[in-house]
Design an enzyme around this catalytic site. Structure first.
Site, short mmCIF file in Angstrom:
data_model
loop_
_atom_site.label_atom_id
_atom_site.label_comp_id
_atom_site.label_asym_id
_atom_site.label_seq_id
_atom_site.Cartn_x
_atom_site.Cartn_y
_atom_site.Cartn_z
CD GLN A 144 51.65 -41.02 -2.23
OE1 GLN A 144 51.26 -41.91 -1.47
NE2 GLN A 144 52.74 -41.16 -2.95
CG ASP A 147 55.32 -30.51 1.15
OD1 ASP A 147 54.77 -30.21 0.06
OD2 ASP A 147 56.21 -31.39 1.22
CG HIS A 162 47.11 -38.11 1.28
ND1 HIS A 162 48.31 -38.76 1.25
CD2 HIS A 162 46.19 -39.02 0.83
CE1 HIS A 162 48.15 -40.01 0.82
NE2 HIS A 162 46.87 -40.19 0.56
CB CYS A 170 34.24 -25.06 9.78
SG CYS A 170 32.92 -25.43 10.95
CB SER A 263 58.24 -46.46 -0.14
OG SER A 263 57.38 -45.96 0.89
N GLY A 289 65.62 -46.42 -2.09
CA GLY A 289 65.09 -47.53 -1.28
C GLY A 289 63.97 -48.24 -2.01
ZN LIG Z 1 31.71 -23.45 10.76
#
Ligand SMILES: [Zn+2]
Length: 315
Positions: A144, A147, A162, A170, A263, A289
């Site tokens: 997800q 980076d 993602h 573009c 999470s 967590g």
């Molecule tokens: Zn373009």
């Protein structure tokens, strides 16, 4: 307008040779953005070892928690996540599309954050997953994160759910360029513009005042003059159906699921955990967590990914 953008499962990742360095910093991990936790419990290590040993085709899903040990903050961790430390929130998809000033603000901040954000290196957890792939243990990796740290580590059997901040496309003609290339366009257009970066977010965002943003020039697509957007699913946008189906297929071929550093609060990833539950696959969750699937995971481990995963022997 968006149809020109072809989005497939794992095939548009930037190849590792686009990155100058594949090496991992030898310095001890930067734990500023890692929530406090105890060292791995030997019993937990043994349980995860059994889980991995029993798996022949492991499906792994990672989230921001795997990159905190590389010095990138996550959004939601208690105390150290971006939401806990600041009132900054990521850009919304609709706002980016609708508003030229929102795009100017986004790109000015992204321009300032880029040198630091793009310099982060994979940590031990990314490398372990890359090794599991090489050994044939890991069937598919879904991240997800935006980076590029899995790509920098050398993972190939992977879908960036993602997208990735290292690519820009573009909205008009679908042309794709590298984010590093765009940095040069920004510099050429803004030779005297200067601002200091501090507090880089999980998507490379930094904080700037309106005054600083006002004079920043944003380039248009060189081919058609269209609007440039990072190849990232912003909050409020959805992952393409094609990509979702592709990941469901990879999950259907897998025999178990490991979630590392997430999470799973975001539905676009959580739906695959629900699908795994439906298929009655064993699910292990490694996250500091609580998570959204603690009540149905077969195994829940509260450890740092970069500390626990290297202890597992892959056979
Ligand atoms: Zn373009």
């Amino acid at each position: 307008m968006f149809s020109a953008r072809k989005c497939s499962g794992g095939f548009r990742a930037i190849r590792p040779h686009h990155f100058r360095s594949h090496s991992v910093s030898r310095a001890s991990p930067n734990l500023t953005f890692v929530p406090a936790c105890l060292p791995p419990d030997p019993v937990e290590v043994e349980e995860l070892q059994r889980f991995v040993s029993n798996s022949k085709r492991l499906f792994v899903m990672t989230g921001a928690g795997i990159s905190t040990e590389s010095g990138i903050p996550d959004y939601r961790s208690e105390g150290v996540g971006l939401y806990a430390r600041t009132d900054r929130r990521p850009v919304q998809h609709a706002e980016f599309i609708r508003s030229a000033s929102a795009r100017q603000r986004y790109w000015a901040r992204n321009f300032v954050g880029w040198p630091q954000f793009s310099s982060h290196q994979p940590n031990k957890a990314h490398l372990v997953l890359r090794d599991w792939e090489k050994l044939g243990k890991l069937h598919w990796l879904v991240t997800q994160n935006v980076d590029a740290l899995h790509t920098k580590a050398g993972s190939q059997r992977m879908t960036e759910l993602h997208g990735c901040t290292h690519r820009v496309f573009c909205l008009g003609c679908g042309d794709q360029i590298l984010r590093s290339e765009l940095q040069e366009h920004f510099e050429a257009l803004n030779p005297t513009w200067k601002a200091e970066a501090f507090g880089v977010a999980p998507d490379g965002d930094v904080f700037l005042t309106d005054e600083q943003v006002r004079n920043f020039e944003v380039p248009a697509c060189r081919k058609c003059g269209g609007i440039l957007k990072p190849d990232v699913t912003f909050f409020g946008d959805t992952v393409s159906q094609e990509k979702v189906s592709f990941v469901h297929q990879r999950l259907a071929e897998s025999d178990s699921m490991l979630i590392a550093g997430s999470s799973m609060q975001v539905y676009s990833g959580y739906r695959f955990a629900l699908a795994a539950r439906e298929k009655k696959l064993p699910i292990a969750v490694l996250n500091i967590g609580p998570t959204r699937l603690d009540h149905f995971a077969s195994l829940k481990l509260n450890s740092r990914c970069g500390e626990l995963l290297p202890l597992i022997v892959c056979t």
